[in-house]
Each structure stands twice: as structure tokens, then as C-alpha cells.
Design a protein around this motif. Structure first.
Motif, PDB file in Angstrom:
ATOM      1  N   ASN A  14      -9.158   9.145  -2.735  1.00 51.00           N
ATOM      2  CA  ASN A  14      -9.152   9.402  -1.303  1.00 51.00           C
ATOM      3  C   ASN A  14      -9.469  10.848  -0.950  1.00 51.00           C
ATOM      4  OD1 ASN A  14      -8.868   8.272   1.183  1.00 51.00           O
ATOM      5  ND2 ASN A  14      -6.671   8.652   1.325  1.00 51.00           N
ATOM      6  N   VAL A  30       0.412   5.934  -0.479  1.00 50.61           N
ATOM      7  CA  VAL A  30      -0.462   7.095  -0.567  1.00 50.61           C
ATOM      8  C   VAL A  30       0.242   8.155  -1.397  1.00 50.61           C
ATOM      9  CG1 VAL A  30      -1.658   8.892   0.729  1.00 50.61           C
ATOM     10  CG2 VAL A  30      -1.433   6.617   1.703  1.00 50.61           C
ATOM     11  N   CYS A  31      -0.524   8.811  -2.263  1.00 55.47           N
ATOM     12  CA  CYS A  31      -0.001   9.886  -3.088  1.00 55.47           C
ATOM     13  C   CYS A  31      -1.056  10.989  -3.145  1.00 55.47           C
ATOM     14  CB  CYS A  31       0.315   9.365  -4.484  1.00 55.47           C
ATOM     15  SG  CYS A  31       0.806  10.645  -5.606  1.00 55.47           S
ATOM     16  N   TRP A  69       0.825  -1.204   0.000  1.00 52.01           N
ATOM     17  CA  TRP A  69       0.000   0.000   0.000  1.00 52.01           C
ATOM     18  C   TRP A  69       0.859   1.253   0.000  1.00 52.01           C
ATOM     19  CZ3 TRP A  69      -5.251   0.206  -0.429  1.00 52.01           C
ATOM     20  CH2 TRP A  69      -5.928  -1.006  -0.327  1.00 52.01           C
ATOM     21  N   LYS A 127      -4.932   6.713  -2.825  1.00 50.97           N
ATOM     22  CA  LYS A 127      -4.339   5.612  -2.076  1.00 50.97           C
ATOM     23  C   LYS A 127      -4.184   4.509  -3.120  1.00 50.97           C
ATOM     24  CE  LYS A 127      -5.344   3.408   2.301  1.00 50.97           C
ATOM     25  NZ  LYS A 127      -6.383   3.165   3.287  1.00 50.97           N
ATOM     26  N   TYR A 128      -3.121   3.759  -3.069  1.00 46.85           N
ATOM     27  CA  TYR A 128      -2.944   2.720  -4.081  1.00 46.85           C
ATOM     28  C   TYR A 128      -2.363   1.466  -3.459  1.00 46.85           C
ATOM     29  CZ  TYR A 128       1.953   4.260  -4.214  1.00 46.85           C
ATOM     30  OH  TYR A 128       3.239   4.582  -3.893  1.00 46.85           O
ATOM     31  N   CYS A 129      -2.650   0.362  -4.127  1.00 41.92           N
ATOM     32  CA  CYS A 129      -2.135  -0.933  -3.716  1.00 41.92           C
ATOM     33  C   CYS A 129      -1.614  -1.618  -4.972  1.00 41.92           C
ATOM     34  CB  CYS A 129      -3.262  -1.748  -3.070  1.00 41.92           C
ATOM     35  SG  CYS A 129      -2.732  -3.366  -2.495  1.00 41.92           S
TER      36      CYS A 129
END
Length: 119
Positions: free
Chosen positions: A93, A28-29, A26, A33-35
Motif C-alpha cells: 500500500n 492495515v499495518c 481486513w 493492507k492485509y486480509c
């Protein structure tokens, strides 16, 4: 397919989503949020987009944001190495509807981060 994502570029199936969510890395940018998770099957990169109903009650806004995220990925997917075979989940997000350029910048940062970690 030039004007959209092909079926093979979309993550589908409960099992694939569960594996990605449980075993993925995981990050965050800004407003995303990305996985992401590397696979070994040689089928190329795949994505999934999620915009929560909690933040956007109207489906029109959720669909607009999903379209913007998918289009940003489609135009920049060359940032990922073709040999990576990565699954990526983009999770919107932010509580406000952002313009296409902002979303595009966020997707660029995510793809560059994933590309750096896949090398």
C-alpha cells in the motif's frame, strides 16, 4: 521446500480469492493492507501477494516487491500457529519501494496480529 513456498502455501483459484476478499477480515499495518480468513480444511496456512500496477508501472519493481513480501513471509511463517489454517492476502500500500528490512517488519506485525486473532 526450504528455498521457496510450496504450491500448497499459495492461494490459487478464483473461488478461493473471492471467498477471502468477501468474507475475510481486513486490517492495515503501516505500508501493508492485509486480509485474512480462517479455514476449516486442515491444509495449512496460505498466502497471496498483490502489488498494484497503479503505484508501480514497471513490472520489475512490482516483481521485486512481491519477492520481498514472499521472502519475508517464508522466513517468518512460524509466527502463525500451524493449526490456524489461515488464508492471508498481503496488499502493498505504499507508493515507494521499501527496503527488505522495513517490509520484513511490516510482515512481522501482520503475522503477529493474525496469530493473536486466531487463538
Amino acid at each position: 521446500m526450504d528455498n521457496g513456498l510450496s504450491k500448497s502455501e499459495i492461494i490459487s483459484g478464483k473461488n478461493a480469492v473471492n471467498v477471502l476478499m468477501n468474507q475475510g477480515h481486513w486490517g492495515v499495518c503501516e505500508n501493508l493492507k492485509y486480509c485474512w480468513l480462517l479455514r476449516k480444511d486442515g491444509e495449512g496456512n496460505r498466502i497471496m501477494v498483490s502489488v498494484p500496477k497503479r503505484n508501480f508501472k514497471r513490472a520489475v519493481k512490482r516483481n521485486l516487491l512481491k519477492r520481498r513480501l514472499r521472502e519475508s513471509y517464508r522466513t517468518q511463517k512460524k509466527l502463525l500457529p500451524a493449526s490456524a489454517d489461515a488464508d492471508i492476502l498481503f496488499f502493498y500500500n505504499s507508493k515507494e519501494v521499501l527496503d527488505s528490512e522495513t517490509i520484513r517488519g511490516n510482515v512481522t506485525k501482520v503475522l503477529e496480529a493474525v496469530a493473536a486473532k486466531t487463538k
